[in-house]
Design a protein around this motif. Structure first.
Motif, PDB file in Angstrom:
ATOM      1  N   SER A 146       0.836  -1.208   0.000  1.00 13.82           N
ATOM      2  CA  SER A 146       0.000   0.000   0.000  1.00 13.82           C
ATOM      3  C   SER A 146       0.868   1.255   0.000  1.00 13.82           C
ATOM      4  N   VAL A 147       1.992   1.233   0.726  1.00 12.22           N
ATOM      5  CA  VAL A 147       2.893   2.390   0.714  1.00 12.22           C
ATOM      6  C   VAL A 147       3.470   2.585  -0.690  1.00 12.22           C
ATOM      7  N   ALA A 148       3.906   1.486  -1.308  1.00 12.56           N
ATOM      8  CA  ALA A 148       4.465   1.575  -2.663  1.00 12.56           C
ATOM      9  C   ALA A 148       3.417   2.072  -3.653  1.00 12.56           C
ATOM     10  N   THR A 149       2.209   1.583  -3.550  1.00 17.51           N
ATOM     11  CA  THR A 149       1.136   2.010  -4.443  1.00 17.51           C
ATOM     12  C   THR A 149       0.855   3.500  -4.263  1.00 17.51           C
ATOM     13  N   ASN A 150       0.785   3.954  -3.023  1.00 18.85           N
ATOM     14  CA  ASN A 150       0.564   5.384  -2.768  1.00 18.85           C
ATOM     15  C   ASN A 150       1.718   6.228  -3.316  1.00 18.85           C
ATOM     16  N   PHE A 151       2.933   5.740  -3.193  1.00 17.35           N
ATOM     17  CA  PHE A 151       4.092   6.454  -3.716  1.00 17.35           C
ATOM     18  C   PHE A 151       3.989   6.583  -5.239  1.00 17.35           C
ATOM     19  N   LEU A 152       3.670   5.447  -5.894  1.00 21.53           N
ATOM     20  CA  LEU A 152       3.541   5.472  -7.349  1.00 21.53           C
ATOM     21  C   LEU A 152       2.391   6.364  -7.800  1.00 21.53           C
ATOM     22  N   LEU A 153       1.294   6.344  -7.090  1.00 20.51           N
ATOM     23  CA  LEU A 153       0.163   7.211  -7.426  1.00 20.51           C
ATOM     24  C   LEU A 153       0.545   8.685  -7.258  1.00 20.51           C
ATOM     25  N   GLY A 154       1.325   8.977  -6.217  1.00 17.90           N
ATOM     26  CA  GLY A 154       1.782  10.349  -6.004  1.00 17.90           C
ATOM     27  C   GLY A 154       2.689  10.821  -7.134  1.00 17.90           C
ATOM     28  N   ILE A 155       3.621   9.947  -7.534  1.00 18.39           N
ATOM     29  CA  ILE A 155       4.528  10.297  -8.643  1.00 18.39           C
ATOM     30  C   ILE A 155       3.719  10.496  -9.925  1.00 18.39           C
ATOM     31  N   THR A 156       2.772   9.604 -10.184  1.00 22.09           N
ATOM     32  CA  THR A 156       1.942   9.698 -11.386  1.00 22.09           C
ATOM     33  C   THR A 156       1.131  10.994 -11.371  1.00 22.09           C
ATOM     34  N   ALA A 157       0.550  11.320 -10.254  1.00 23.09           N
ATOM     35  CA  ALA A 157      -0.230  12.552 -10.152  1.00 23.09           C
ATOM     36  C   ALA A 157       0.656  13.770 -10.370  1.00 23.09           C
ATOM     37  N   ASN A 158       1.859  13.760  -9.803  1.00 21.56           N
ATOM     38  CA  ASN A 158       2.799  14.862  -9.961  1.00 21.56           C
ATOM     39  C   ASN A 158       3.207  15.010 -11.428  1.00 21.56           C
ATOM     40  N   CYS A 159       3.492  13.874 -12.084  1.00 20.84           N
ATOM     41  CA  CYS A 159       3.871  13.901 -13.504  1.00 20.84           C
ATOM     42  C   CYS A 159       2.717  14.433 -14.357  1.00 20.84           C
ATOM     43  N   CYS A 160       1.517  13.972 -14.078  1.00 23.78           N
ATOM     44  CA  CYS A 160       0.346  14.438 -14.840  1.00 23.78           C
ATOM     45  C   CYS A 160       0.149  15.938 -14.642  1.00 23.78           C
ATOM     46  N   HIS A 161       0.351  16.388 -13.420  1.00 27.57           N
ATOM     47  CA  HIS A 161       0.212  17.813 -13.132  1.00 27.57           C
ATOM     48  C   HIS A 161       1.271  18.612 -13.895  1.00 27.57           C
ATOM     49  N   ARG A 162       2.518  18.169 -13.892  1.00 29.05           N
ATOM     50  CA  ARG A 162       3.586  18.856 -14.624  1.00 29.05           C
ATOM     51  C   ARG A 162       3.322  18.823 -16.125  1.00 29.05           C
ATOM     52  N   TRP A 163       2.865  17.689 -16.630  1.00 28.54           N
ATOM     53  CA  TRP A 163       2.590  17.556 -18.063  1.00 28.54           C
ATOM     54  C   TRP A 163       1.466  18.512 -18.456  1.00 28.54           C
ATOM     55  N   SER A 164       0.447  18.594 -17.579  1.00 29.21           N
ATOM     56  CA  SER A 164      -0.680  19.489 -17.835  1.00 29.21           C
ATOM     57  C   SER A 164      -0.213  20.944 -17.842  1.00 29.21           C
ATOM     58  N   LYS A 165       0.651  21.295 -16.895  1.00 26.69           N
ATOM     59  CA  LYS A 165       1.185  22.673 -16.840  1.00 26.69           C
ATOM     60  C   LYS A 165       2.037  22.965 -18.053  1.00 26.69           C
ATOM     61  N   ALA A 166       2.857  21.982 -18.482  1.00 29.68           N
ATOM     62  CA  ALA A 166       3.730  22.183 -19.634  1.00 29.68           C
ATOM     63  C   ALA A 166       2.904  22.379 -20.902  1.00 29.68           C
ATOM     64  N   SER A 167       1.835  21.613 -21.061  1.00 26.72           N
ATOM     65  CA  SER A 167       1.011  21.765 -22.262  1.00 26.72           C
ATOM     66  C   SER A 167       0.249  23.098 -22.237  1.00 26.72           C
ATOM     67  N   GLU A 168      -0.092  23.613 -21.047  1.00 27.42           N
ATOM     68  CA  GLU A 168      -0.749  24.914 -20.937  1.00 27.42           C
ATOM     69  C   GLU A 168       0.237  26.012 -21.321  1.00 27.42           C
ATOM     70  N   ASP A 169       1.520  25.874 -20.894  1.00 23.15           N
ATOM     71  CA  ASP A 169       2.544  26.874 -21.205  1.00 23.15           C
ATOM     72  C   ASP A 169       2.833  26.910 -22.689  1.00 23.15           C
ATOM     73  N   GLU A 170       2.795  25.760 -23.356  1.00 29.60           N
ATOM     74  CA  GLU A 170       3.053  25.696 -24.791  1.00 29.60           C
ATOM     75  C   GLU A 170       1.934  26.376 -25.581  1.00 29.60           C
ATOM     76  N   ASP A 171       0.717  26.241 -25.067  1.00 28.22           N
ATOM     77  CA  ASP A 171      -0.441  26.828 -25.747  1.00 28.22           C
ATOM     78  C   ASP A 171      -0.420  28.353 -25.652  1.00 28.22           C
ATOM     79  N   VAL A 172       0.252  28.910 -24.718  1.00 31.37           N
ATOM     80  CA  VAL A 172       0.242  30.357 -24.529  1.00 31.37           C
ATOM     81  C   VAL A 172       1.255  31.015 -25.404  1.00 31.37           C
TER      82      VAL A 172
END
Length: 172
Positions: A146-172
């Motif tokens: 469960s700790v490993a799963t939460n860690f991986l989910l956190g990393i995935t969420a962080n990556c998705c958030h960064r990817w979303s921010k990067a695609s917003e910056d490119e659109d501007v």
């Protein structure tokens, strides 16, 4: 209730009939103390769901025992009484076919003496040290997973958030 020492003054009693008494729900373990000469005991057709083995063990002269017609609770607490009855059945006439279990549901309607040692196997289940170690190991593994799963989910969420921010910056 038949209280302790109720018949202490009647030590010469040979026959005791407490039958057809639906109000009789409990017999104290020392109720028949002092009745060493008692030969017949009738507890049939009462309200007894159980009776302590101690109440009957003090009756060495008992040759007749009637228990039928009671709402017997054939749970784990009944096992010692049934073993005692089986050991005495040759010396003691009983109405064993009329004595039936009322509960638990899986044995309701079964004659009291039809219950075998297998009927009480669940009463003797105990966990060994190996069982406890296995449970602790599984608990530890599940915790790590469960700790490993939460860690991986956190990393995935962080990556998705960064990817979303990067695609917003490119659109501007």
């Amino acid at each position: 209730l038949v209280p302790a020492d109720m018949f202490r003054e009647a030590s010469g009693l040979l026959r005791l009939d407490l039958s057809h008494n639906p109000g009789l729900r409990r017999v104290h373990p020392q109720a028949f103390r002092g009745l060493a000469q008692l030969r017949e005991l009738d507890l049939s057709y009462g309200g007894l769901a159980a009776i302590s083995l101690d109440a009957l063990e003090g009756l060495p002269g008992l040759v007749g025992l009637r228990l039928g017609g009671n709402p017997w609770l054939c749970g784990c607490a009944m096992e010692p009484l049934l073993k005692w009855l089986r050991g005495r059945i040759q010396r003691c006439a009983s109405d064993s076919q009329q004595a039936e279990c009322w509960a638990p549901p899986e044995v309701a309607g079964a004659p009291l003496l039809s219950l075998t040692e297998e009927s009480f196997q669940a009463c003797h289940l105990t966990l060994t040290l190996d069982d406890y170690l296995f449970i602790a190991f599984v608990g530890f593994v599940v915790s790590i997973a469960s700790v490993a799963t939460n860690f991986l989910l956190g990393i995935t969420a962080n990556c998705c958030h960064r990817w979303s921010k990067a695609s917003e910056d490119e659109d501007v």
